[in-house]
Design a protein around this motif. Sequence first.
Motif, mmCIF file in Angstrom:
data_model
loop_
_atom_site.group_PDB
_atom_site.id
_atom_site.type_symbol
_atom_site.label_atom_id
_atom_site.label_comp_id
_atom_site.label_asym_id
_atom_site.label_seq_id
_atom_site.Cartn_x
_atom_site.Cartn_y
_atom_site.Cartn_z
ATOM 1 N N MET A 1 -12.316 18.665 22.924
ATOM 2 C CA MET A 1 -12.242 17.929 21.668
ATOM 3 C C MET A 1 -10.818 17.449 21.411
ATOM 4 N N GLN A 2 -9.845 18.331 21.543
ATOM 5 C CA GLN A 2 -8.456 17.977 21.267
ATOM 6 C C GLN A 2 -7.956 16.919 22.248
ATOM 7 N N CYS A 3 -8.341 17.026 23.517
ATOM 8 C CA CYS A 3 -7.914 16.057 24.522
ATOM 9 C C CYS A 3 -8.454 14.673 24.194
ATOM 10 N N HIS A 4 -9.703 14.597 23.748
ATOM 11 C CA HIS A 4 -10.305 13.317 23.372
ATOM 12 C C HIS A 4 -9.547 12.695 22.205
ATOM 13 N N ARG A 5 -9.155 13.519 21.270
ATOM 14 C CA ARG A 5 -8.421 13.041 20.087
ATOM 15 C C ARG A 5 -7.071 12.449 20.497
ATOM 16 N N ILE A 6 -6.387 13.114 21.413
ATOM 17 C CA ILE A 6 -5.098 12.628 21.899
ATOM 18 C C ILE A 6 -5.280 11.313 22.642
ATOM 19 N N GLU A 7 -6.294 11.250 23.487
ATOM 20 C CA GLU A 7 -6.565 10.022 24.242
ATOM 21 C C GLU A 7 -6.882 8.864 23.294
ATOM 22 N N GLU A 8 -7.692 9.134 22.273
ATOM 23 C CA GLU A 8 -8.037 8.094 21.304
ATOM 24 C C GLU A 8 -6.790 7.603 20.567
ATOM 25 N N LEU A 9 -5.964 8.532 20.126
ATOM 26 C CA LEU A 9 -4.740 8.171 19.411
ATOM 27 C C LEU A 9 -3.806 7.355 20.305
ATOM 28 N N MET A 10 -3.635 7.778 21.534
ATOM 29 C CA MET A 10 -2.738 7.065 22.447
ATOM 30 C C MET A 10 -3.256 5.654 22.749
ATOM 31 N N GLU A 11 -4.564 5.514 22.915
ATOM 32 C CA GLU A 11 -5.148 4.200 23.181
ATOM 33 C C GLU A 11 -4.955 3.258 21.991
ATOM 34 N N LEU A 12 -5.237 3.754 20.795
ATOM 35 C CA LEU A 12 -5.065 2.947 19.588
ATOM 36 C C LEU A 12 -3.599 2.597 19.363
ATOM 37 N N LEU A 13 -2.745 3.580 19.564
ATOM 38 C CA LEU A 13 -1.309 3.382 19.366
ATOM 39 C C LEU A 13 -0.757 2.337 20.337
ATOM 40 N N GLN A 14 -1.172 2.409 21.591
ATOM 41 C CA GLN A 14 -0.695 1.460 22.588
ATOM 42 C C GLN A 14 -1.102 0.033 22.216
ATOM 43 N N GLN A 15 -2.351 -0.156 21.838
ATOM 44 C CA GLN A 15 -2.836 -1.493 21.486
ATOM 45 C C GLN A 15 -2.046 -2.093 20.326
ATOM 46 N N GLU A 16 -1.831 -1.315 19.289
ATOM 47 C CA GLU A 16 -1.152 -1.815 18.095
ATOM 48 C C GLU A 16 0.352 -1.938 18.279
ATOM 49 N N TRP A 17 0.944 -1.014 19.011
ATOM 50 C CA TRP A 17 2.394 -1.019 19.193
ATOM 51 C C TRP A 17 2.832 -2.207 20.049
ATOM 52 N N LEU A 18 1.959 -2.653 20.954
ATOM 53 C CA LEU A 18 2.297 -3.817 21.779
ATOM 54 C C LEU A 18 2.547 -5.054 20.919
ATOM 55 N N ALA A 19 1.898 -5.128 19.781
ATOM 56 C CA ALA A 19 2.099 -6.262 18.873
ATOM 57 C C ALA A 19 3.448 -6.186 18.152
ATOM 58 N N ASP A 20 4.034 -4.992 18.089
ATOM 59 C CA ASP A 20 5.330 -4.785 17.427
ATOM 60 C C ASP A 20 6.319 -4.134 18.406
ATOM 61 N N GLN A 21 6.421 -4.678 19.585
ATOM 62 C CA GLN A 21 7.237 -4.080 20.642
ATOM 63 C C GLN A 21 8.709 -3.960 20.282
ATOM 64 N N ASP A 22 9.158 -4.771 19.341
ATOM 65 C CA ASP A 22 10.566 -4.735 18.972
ATOM 66 C C ASP A 22 10.927 -3.481 18.169
ATOM 67 N N LEU A 23 9.917 -2.778 17.650
ATOM 68 C CA LEU A 23 10.164 -1.555 16.875
ATOM 69 C C LEU A 23 10.214 -0.334 17.786
ATOM 70 N N SER A 24 11.051 0.618 17.423
ATOM 71 C CA SER A 24 11.033 1.902 18.128
ATOM 72 C C SER A 24 9.749 2.632 17.725
ATOM 73 N N LEU A 25 9.425 3.680 18.465
ATOM 74 C CA LEU A 25 8.208 4.430 18.148
ATOM 75 C C LEU A 25 8.265 4.990 16.736
ATOM 76 N N MET A 26 9.393 5.553 16.350
ATOM 77 C CA MET A 26 9.510 6.132 15.014
ATOM 78 C C MET A 26 9.411 5.057 13.937
ATOM 79 N N ALA A 27 10.016 3.903 14.172
ATOM 80 C CA ALA A 27 9.931 2.803 13.205
ATOM 81 C C ALA A 27 8.487 2.316 13.094
ATOM 82 N N PHE A 28 7.773 2.262 14.225
ATOM 83 C CA PHE A 28 6.380 1.838 14.199
ATOM 84 C C PHE A 28 5.515 2.856 13.451
#
Length: 89
Positions: free
Chosen positions: A1-28
């Motif tokens: 269960m926990q692994c699936h949650r991490i995978e889901e978060l990382m997938e969503l984060l990657q998709q959205e962060w690519l649109a704001d690549q100029d921001l650092s992870l913490m800023a995003f």
Amino acid sequence: MQCHRIEELMELLQQEWLADQDLSLMAFLDKIANEAGFSQPLRELSDDVLIYQLKMRSKGSQEMIPGLAKDCVPDFKEALLRARGIIKD
């Protein structure tokens, strides 16, 4: 269960962060927290808030939450009859 949650978060984060690549992870993450109306320190931001906000940020404000949409019945009378067992699935 926990692994699936991490995978889901990382997938969503990657998709959205690519649109704001100029921001650092913490800023995003700070940007996502602000969009969600989260005003506490960033270290207290839960993965549930992140997942929900990442899923919903590109949706319209009138769009239903994905987890609730599957249970939505447009006809209240039909829902009542199903709940009473009069109409079977």
